[in-house]
Write a protein that holds these residues in place. Sequence first.
Motif, short mmCIF file in Angstrom:
data_model
loop_
_atom_site.label_atom_id
_atom_site.label_comp_id
_atom_site.label_asym_id
_atom_site.label_seq_id
_atom_site.Cartn_x
_atom_site.Cartn_y
_atom_site.Cartn_z
N HIS A 75 0.79 -1.28 0.00
CA HIS A 75 -0.10 -0.16 0.08
C HIS A 75 0.97 1.35 -0.05
O HIS A 75 2.20 1.00 -0.09
CB HIS A 75 -1.06 0.08 1.15
CG HIS A 75 -1.66 -1.15 1.39
ND1 HIS A 75 -2.84 -1.30 1.01
CD2 HIS A 75 -1.37 -2.53 2.15
CE1 HIS A 75 -3.34 -2.56 1.36
NE2 HIS A 75 -2.58 -3.11 1.98
N CYS A 98 -4.67 5.62 0.51
CA CYS A 98 -3.94 4.81 -0.07
C CYS A 98 -3.44 5.22 -1.54
O CYS A 98 -4.57 5.15 -2.30
CB CYS A 98 -4.35 3.32 0.04
SG CYS A 98 -3.24 2.26 -0.59
N GLU A 122 -1.56 3.45 -3.74
CA GLU A 122 -0.76 2.49 -4.60
C GLU A 122 -2.04 1.42 -4.63
O GLU A 122 -2.44 0.91 -3.67
CB GLU A 122 0.20 1.57 -3.60
CG GLU A 122 0.98 0.28 -4.34
CD GLU A 122 2.07 0.94 -5.35
OE1 GLU A 122 2.79 1.92 -4.82
OE2 GLU A 122 2.04 0.68 -6.41
N LEU A 123 -2.21 0.91 -5.97
CA LEU A 123 -3.21 -0.15 -6.31
C LEU A 123 -3.21 -1.27 -5.46
O LEU A 123 -1.95 -2.08 -5.81
CB LEU A 123 -3.40 -0.24 -7.60
CG LEU A 123 -4.43 -1.35 -8.18
CD1 LEU A 123 -5.92 -0.69 -7.88
CD2 LEU A 123 -4.35 -1.45 -9.69
N CYS A 124 -4.30 -1.61 -4.78
CA CYS A 124 -3.76 -2.76 -3.51
C CYS A 124 -4.91 -3.77 -3.61
O CYS A 124 -5.06 -4.49 -2.82
CB CYS A 124 -3.62 -2.30 -2.23
SG CYS A 124 -4.86 -1.13 -1.56
N HIS A 144 -9.14 -0.63 -3.07
CA HIS A 144 -7.97 0.35 -2.92
C HIS A 144 -8.59 1.76 -2.90
O HIS A 144 -8.19 2.63 -2.10
CB HIS A 144 -7.38 0.30 -4.25
CG HIS A 144 -6.21 1.50 -4.47
ND1 HIS A 144 -5.47 1.96 -3.68
CD2 HIS A 144 -6.55 2.45 -5.66
CE1 HIS A 144 -4.90 3.01 -4.24
NE2 HIS A 144 -5.45 3.24 -5.55
N MET A 160 -9.86 2.95 0.56
CA MET A 160 -8.84 2.69 1.72
C MET A 160 -8.48 4.23 2.22
O MET A 160 -7.34 4.62 1.96
CB MET A 160 -7.67 1.78 1.19
CG MET A 160 -6.75 1.62 2.39
SD MET A 160 -5.54 0.30 1.85
CE MET A 160 -4.44 0.58 3.25
CU1 CUA Z 1 -4.21 0.04 -0.01
CU2 CUA Z 1 -4.60 1.04 -2.10
#
Ligand code: CUA
Length: 333
Positions: free
Chosen positions: A166, A201, A203-205, A209, A212
């Motif tokens: 993340h 967040c 960062e593609l998680c 996402h 988040m």
């Molecule tokens: Cu955690 Cu995007």
Amino acid sequence: MRRGSVIQLILIGLIAGAICTAVALAIPWLPVAAGKEADRIHFVYWFATVIAIVVFSVVAAVLIYEVWKFRAPPDDFSDGPPTHGHTALEIVWTAIPAVLVTAISIVSAVVLAKNGEAGSNPVVIKVVAQQFAWEFTYSNGKTYGFLTLPEGRHTKLDITSKDVIHSFWVPQLSQKQDAVPGQHNSIVVTPTRTGTFPVICTELCGLGHSIMRSHVTIVSQAQFTKFLKGSGSSTAGPPGQAVFQQNGCGSCHTLQAAGANGKIGPDLDNLVKEAQGAGKPLEAFVRESIENPSAYIAPGYSDLMPHTFKSQIPPAQFDQLVQYLVANANAKK
Ligand code: CUA
């Protein structure tokens, strides 16, 4: 090209330039900084941007002038005179960019080094990311679903992840830092003004996402000390309400009694109906939905809720939370 079309070209260039300048000046490109580090980063942005604007303006002006001044007449099909470089000019157009790029490098390096300085006695807060929520643990050992920072103190955020990568980002604090499982990355923030800002967040998680998110509240040092002692909470409600708020449930769920208006998960003022939909008794339904959120997914929602609350919330507090939600739902019937 006829003279008329050259004048047209210059006019179009000038008008386009004026519109671009107006748009550039009208848009607040950067959020208002809330930390010393963000101030320095914004300085680097503008330092590089001003250089780019000056270089672009000079190049564009020379180009426009030459199109106008040295154009060939309509009946001129001859080759231009043979030229073979211009040593002085070449030295100038190599030296100037070299100086500018070096200046940008030095300014960036100084800012990077200064932004890493935590001083001798920083506040340390542990940040743990997981699909799809943030956890913040303070020096008193308590964990919350939202971040509280003291104004004017160096604060070191020790960032890690429980599952995938993340990235922690507060736009007003400018810095982004990856949260990597098995690794501890850190950033230093020194808040310069109080207020509440989003934690995102970046960062593609996974599926959740985009939801988040949490928030950071910057408070005075006195309020922060109070917060650490546990009297910083503004709630005087039932104990279950404190559990609800400490775990950040309100960032995804609506619960009027707790002043929460999250829209990502089901509305918790509607739990009686949801339990009927799931075909389960209310209390058992509420308990199961927190322990194992995948057991029943309300129509129109996705399987996004973290599965960690069962291990994260001590049993006594867990019971308080369940009782609180059940009592609230029954009162809404
Ligand atoms: Cu955690 Cu995007």
